[in-house]
Design an enzyme around this catalytic site. Structure first.
Site, PDB file in Angstrom:
ATOM      1  N   ASN A  49      12.205   2.969  53.847  1.00  0.00           N
ATOM      2  CA  ASN A  49      12.564   2.028  54.917  1.00  0.00           C
ATOM      3  C   ASN A  49      11.759   0.739  54.813  1.00  0.00           C
ATOM      4  O   ASN A  49      12.255  -0.336  55.147  1.00  0.00           O
ATOM      5  CB  ASN A  49      12.453   2.701  56.294  1.00  0.00           C
ATOM      6  CG  ASN A  49      11.033   2.875  56.754  1.00  0.00           C
ATOM      7  OD1 ASN A  49      10.437   1.957  57.286  1.00  0.00           O
ATOM      8  ND2 ASN A  49      10.460   4.052  56.544  1.00  0.00           N
ATOM      9  N   HIS A  56      11.880  13.952  57.270  1.00  0.00           N
ATOM     10  CA  HIS A  56      13.050  13.839  56.385  1.00  0.00           C
ATOM     11  C   HIS A  56      13.933  15.084  56.405  1.00  0.00           C
ATOM     12  O   HIS A  56      15.081  15.027  55.979  1.00  0.00           O
ATOM     13  CB  HIS A  56      12.607  13.660  54.931  1.00  0.00           C
ATOM     14  CG  HIS A  56      11.937  12.355  54.654  1.00  0.00           C
ATOM     15  ND1 HIS A  56      12.299  11.187  55.266  1.00  0.00           N
ATOM     16  CD2 HIS A  56      10.945  12.020  53.797  1.00  0.00           C
ATOM     17  CE1 HIS A  56      11.548  10.204  54.808  1.00  0.00           C
ATOM     18  NE2 HIS A  56      10.716  10.679  53.920  1.00  0.00           N
ATOM     19  N   GLU A 115      15.552  12.809  52.327  1.00  0.00           N
ATOM     20  CA  GLU A 115      16.443  12.996  53.483  1.00  0.00           C
ATOM     21  C   GLU A 115      17.865  13.323  53.018  1.00  0.00           C
ATOM     22  O   GLU A 115      18.523  14.220  53.567  1.00  0.00           O
ATOM     23  CB  GLU A 115      16.460  11.725  54.343  1.00  0.00           C
ATOM     24  CG  GLU A 115      17.399  11.860  55.536  1.00  0.00           C
ATOM     25  CD  GLU A 115      17.672  10.537  56.230  1.00  0.00           C
ATOM     26  OE1 GLU A 115      16.752   9.704  56.319  1.00  0.00           O
ATOM     27  OE2 GLU A 115      18.812  10.349  56.678  1.00  0.00           O
TER      28      GLU A 115
END
Ligand code: SF4
Length: 297
Positions: A239, A92, A144
């Protein structure tokens, strides 16, 4: 057996004893960035005996536990650091000031920031340095995005979803626009279309990575072909949650599970076919166990 990084087959794995057809997405599971970070961590731990990771190296409890056995452990507090310790920056990435903090501690830094994330950091740094207003599409709470914002010069606008578009003032242009590498490719198009952008004036870079695009497209395709979908991955994995959301839009019988133990009879009730996909931090062996469990049904 499942393959890693896009080698999966869309072919049915075959009729199982109860007659459930199991299909794997064309792309699923570990991505290049996660594999690279784990490889770096293992190589470093083999040399140094212990590696601290600045945050969980991967959003998967079973993998984190296994890595602990190799001396790779999440750093709980900077107070635990000693000069000469090794700290791994996960895929990240981190804000620039975090790197400086670690340098001041006298630790050795192993940077495993994914190259795609690094590119987004470099773009935001360069263009905000040249006077562009930073416009970042993504979840402001995600590590991130915090890392990317920490490479910008000046404050950026963060657009989490279509509702946030209204807070972008066209008078602040020119913009440099980037996205969270794991953002939904379907949502991002809607957001881009609604933003007051001018391709001639602004620097617009869709930094959603290839692995994310492949997995999301394959998940959507799969969801339309089966009665139910199992999305395998950590409950905290952004994700994986996005994959589940994309599948659910197409197929309401989408279930996000972390391991085979999360499969319940209700998930498979009146189901003739099950599709399986997995987030970028889900190793093959966890997916194999899910497939095996379905064979036992
Ligand atoms: S999902 Fe994409 S950006 Fe994130 S670690 Fe994997 S390859 Fe890198």
């Amino acid at each position: 057996m499942p393959q890693s990084e896009g080698n999966a087959s869309m072919e049915p794995l075959g009729k199982e004893p109860r007659g459930i057809l199991v299909k794997l997405a064309r792309h699923y599971g570990y991505c290049m960035g996660v594999e690279l970070a784990i490889k770096k961590a293992l190589e470093t731990a083999a040399q140094t005996g212990r590696v601290w990771t600045d945050g969980p190296i991967i959003h998967n409890n079973e993998v984190v536990e296994k890595l602990r056995g190799h001396g790779i452990e999440k750093l709980r507090s900077d107070a635990d650091l000693r000069p000469g310790d090794t700290v791994l920056i996960r895929a990240h990435g981190v804000p620039r000031r975090r790197l400086l903090q670690l340098e001041e501690k006298g630790v050795r830094i192993v940077d495993a920031t994914c190259p795609h994330v690094k590119r987004a950091q470099e773009i935001i740094s360069r263009y905000t340095g040249e006077g562009y207003k930073g416009l970042v599409i993504g979840d402001p709470e995600h590590a991130e995005i915090k890392g990317i914002l920490g490479h910008a010069h000046g404050e950026c606008i963060v657009v989490r979803d279509i509702e946030d578009v209204g807070k972008v003032d066209g008078d602040e242009a020119p913009f440099v626009v980037i996205c969270q590498t794991t953002f939904s490719i379907f949502e991002i198009d809607r957001i881009f279309a609604a933003l007051p952008l001018d391709p001639e004036r602004d620097r617009i870079v869709k930094t959603v990575c290839r692995a994310t695009q492949d997995r999301q497209e394959a998940a959507r395709e799969l969801a339309a072909q089966v009665d139910a979908v199992l999305v395998v991955g950590g409950f905290h994995s952004a994700n994986t949650n996005r994959l589940a959301g994309i599948c659910r839009e197409i197929n309401p019988r989408t279930y996000h599970i972390e391991t085979a133990d999360d499969i319940t009879p209700e998930m498979l009730r009146d189901v003739d076919s099950v599709g399986i996909t997995a987030g970028a931090s889900t190793p093959d062996w966890i997916i194999c166990r899910v497939v095996s469990r379905l064979k036992e049904v």
